[in-house]
Design a protein around this motif. Sequence first.
Motif, PDB file in Angstrom:
ATOM      1  N   ARG A 127      21.054 124.325  -6.768  1.00 23.96           N
ATOM      2  CA  ARG A 127      20.189 125.594  -6.100  1.00 23.96           C
ATOM      3  C   ARG A 127      20.200 126.532  -7.065  1.00 23.96           C
ATOM      4  N   THR A 130      17.198 127.392  -9.791  1.00 28.06           N
ATOM      5  CA  THR A 130      15.888 127.583  -9.585  1.00 28.06           C
ATOM      6  C   THR A 130      15.619 128.835  -8.854  1.00 28.06           C
ATOM      7  N   LEU A 132      13.493 131.249  -5.793  1.00 26.29           N
ATOM      8  CA  LEU A 132      13.485 131.094  -4.628  1.00 26.29           C
ATOM      9  C   LEU A 132      12.067 130.186  -4.323  1.00 26.29           C
ATOM     10  N   HIS A 135      12.722 126.733  -5.196  1.00 25.92           N
ATOM     11  CA  HIS A 135      13.904 126.092  -4.069  1.00 25.92           C
ATOM     12  C   HIS A 135      12.602 125.521  -2.845  1.00 25.92           C
ATOM     13  N   ARG A 139      12.245 121.744  -1.908  1.00 27.99           N
ATOM     14  CA  ARG A 139      12.951 121.324  -0.365  1.00 27.99           C
ATOM     15  C   ARG A 139      11.563 120.751   0.233  1.00 27.99           C
ATOM     16  N   TYR A 145      19.619 118.826  -3.664  1.00 28.20           N
ATOM     17  CA  TYR A 145      20.480 119.037  -4.922  1.00 28.20           C
ATOM     18  C   TYR A 145      21.572 118.039  -5.137  1.00 28.20           C
TER      19      TYR A 145
END
Length: 186
Positions: A127, A130, A132, A135, A139, A145
């Motif tokens: 996490r 990267t 936000l 991320h 996802r 991760y």
Amino acid sequence: MRVFIGYAGEHGATRGIAERIAATLTGQGLQADLTDLADERATAPDHDACVLGSAVHNGRWIPAAAEYLRRYTPELARRPLWLFSVGLARVFGGPLERWSQNPDPLPAVRDLLSPEDHRLLAGAFERAHTSLPGHVIFRAMGGHYGDHRNWPEIDAWTKDIAHRLLSAPSGKEHHRNGAAPSLRAL
Ligand SMILES: Cc1cc2nc3c(=O)[nH]c(=O)nc-3n(C[C@H](O)[C@H](O)[C@H](O)COP(=O)(O)O)c2cc1C
């Protein structure tokens, strides 16, 4: 027989793979010299063979690794050469994996270098690596991760390299006898 192992990465996954390759080659009776390609002291290889690898960022090799390939194309082309790229494309599969089979600058130098092989290997991603937005995209793509490196695959690939070097020590004869490739072609 001496083997040059050069690598470039940002968060350590590629370095770990390079270290593992070096340890496996050493275990097979070869001398493995490990070099971080981002180190300004990295010089042209004068070894019997080379293994070079880089993390893939945004479809490209890390600049230090790309620059090394370009700068030392003639020296690399004269030696048996294995390449590996480290990314998450192997974890996702599908179109991303196909796209990542040829990270820059490999398409531009592949014909000049004629490597024995190029492997796309699974890397690691946390996490903290990267932003936000990154991320959220990761996802949304279903990414997880963690450390996805496949050590049995890496060990098997390395043992195949060792086997080929030890059974054909004369290496890349056609390059040694031929003209050195021109950097102008890049
Ligand atoms: C900014 C950024 C961009 C990335 N882009 C790609 C990519 O285009 N393709 C891919 O397969 N992996 C991509 N990755 C995943 C990394 O290549 C992977 O996590 C690798 O293990 C990193 O190696 P390192 O720890 O040696 O830096 C990216 C990672 C980061 C942080």
